[in-house]
Motif scaffolding. Structure first.
Motif, PDB file in Angstrom:
ATOM      1  N   VAL A 181      73.785  86.517  39.806  1.00  0.00           N
ATOM      2  CA  VAL A 181      74.307  87.165  41.016  1.00  0.00           C
ATOM      3  C   VAL A 181      74.778  86.110  42.005  1.00  0.00           C
ATOM      4  O   VAL A 181      75.847  86.240  42.621  1.00  0.00           O
ATOM      5  CB  VAL A 181      73.223  88.081  41.639  1.00  0.00           C
ATOM      6  CG1 VAL A 181      73.610  88.521  43.041  1.00  0.00           C
ATOM      7  CG2 VAL A 181      72.997  89.292  40.748  1.00  0.00           C
ATOM      8  N   ALA A 182      73.998  85.028  42.137  1.00  0.00           N
ATOM      9  CA  ALA A 182      74.383  83.962  43.064  1.00  0.00           C
ATOM     10  C   ALA A 182      75.677  83.298  42.613  1.00  0.00           C
ATOM     11  O   ALA A 182      76.542  82.971  43.445  1.00  0.00           O
ATOM     12  CB  ALA A 182      73.266  82.936  43.176  1.00  0.00           C
ATOM     13  N   LEU A 183      75.829  83.075  41.318  1.00  0.00           N
ATOM     14  CA  LEU A 183      77.056  82.465  40.809  1.00  0.00           C
ATOM     15  C   LEU A 183      78.267  83.379  41.032  1.00  0.00           C
ATOM     16  O   LEU A 183      79.353  82.927  41.421  1.00  0.00           O
ATOM     17  CB  LEU A 183      76.933  82.140  39.317  1.00  0.00           C
ATOM     18  CG  LEU A 183      76.124  80.908  38.962  1.00  0.00           C
ATOM     19  CD1 LEU A 183      75.966  80.804  37.446  1.00  0.00           C
ATOM     20  CD2 LEU A 183      76.788  79.656  39.506  1.00  0.00           C
ATOM     21  N   LEU A 184      78.076  84.657  40.762  1.00  0.00           N
ATOM     22  CA  LEU A 184      79.171  85.600  40.973  1.00  0.00           C
ATOM     23  C   LEU A 184      79.555  85.691  42.452  1.00  0.00           C
ATOM     24  O   LEU A 184      80.742  85.809  42.788  1.00  0.00           O
ATOM     25  CB  LEU A 184      78.794  86.992  40.446  1.00  0.00           C
ATOM     26  CG  LEU A 184      78.759  87.133  38.928  1.00  0.00           C
ATOM     27  CD1 LEU A 184      78.242  88.514  38.546  1.00  0.00           C
ATOM     28  CD2 LEU A 184      80.129  86.897  38.325  1.00  0.00           C
ATOM     29  N   ALA A 185      78.574  85.593  43.313  1.00  0.00           N
ATOM     30  CA  ALA A 185      78.852  85.684  44.745  1.00  0.00           C
ATOM     31  C   ALA A 185      79.531  84.420  45.258  1.00  0.00           C
ATOM     32  O   ALA A 185      80.310  84.472  46.219  1.00  0.00           O
ATOM     33  CB  ALA A 185      77.562  85.929  45.515  1.00  0.00           C
ATOM     34  N   SER A 186      79.267  83.302  44.620  1.00  0.00           N
ATOM     35  CA  SER A 186      79.819  82.046  45.124  1.00  0.00           C
ATOM     36  C   SER A 186      81.179  81.692  44.525  1.00  0.00           C
ATOM     37  O   SER A 186      81.795  80.718  44.929  1.00  0.00           O
ATOM     38  CB  SER A 186      78.845  80.901  44.833  1.00  0.00           C
ATOM     39  OG  SER A 186      78.786  80.669  43.444  1.00  0.00           O
TER      40      SER A 186
END
Length: 143
Positions: free
Chosen positions: A114-119
């Motif tokens: 989720v963090a990678l997709l958000a960044s």
């Protein structure tokens, strides 16, 4: 027995001089045996009591050993009967711990995803689309 008789035992049986046979030793042996006969007779009761006590002790020890062996066998049988249930409990505990560890790892992986997709940036999607189009075009032979 008179003192004189006791002291007579220590007198030489023969005249001083060379070695010779003497009857003093034989007389001393029979005298000692006669003297000690009442002592040994008095000990007969004590010897019989000691033998009875020893036999009783041996019987008691054998009985205790038999009871201890029986108790030991009962403990071993109970442990063997209990072993499958204890093994099942231990296996369940290990399985639960492994499942909990797996769940934590999955949560961490999802949080990272989720963090990678958000960044990611919108340009990343465009760049990825361009790379895929070039690869497909290269495979088809058209540019």
């Amino acid at each position: 027995m008179r003192w004189q008789e006791i002291l007579d035992r220590f007198r030489p049986a023969t005249a001083p001089g060379g070695a010779a046979e003497s009857a003093a030793h034989a007389a001393a042996r029979t005298g000692i045996a006669l003297e000690l006969a009442p002592v040994f007779a008095a000990l007969d009761e004590d010897l019989a009591a000691a033998a009875a006590l020893a036999a009783s002790g041996e019987a008691s020890a054998e009985e205790r050993v038999a009871r201890a062996r029986g108790a030991g066998a009962a403990v071993i049988a109970a442990a063997r009967a209990d072993a499958p249930a204890r093994e099942a409990v231990a296996a369940a505990a290990v399985r639960d711990a492994a499942e909990a560890a797996d769940a934590r790892l999955l949560e961490e992986a999802q949080a990272r995803a989720v963090a990678l997709l958000a960044s990611r940036s919108p340009r990343l999607d465009e760049a990825a689309d361009a790379v895929v189009h070039r690869l497909v075009a290269g495979l088809r032979g058209t540019s």
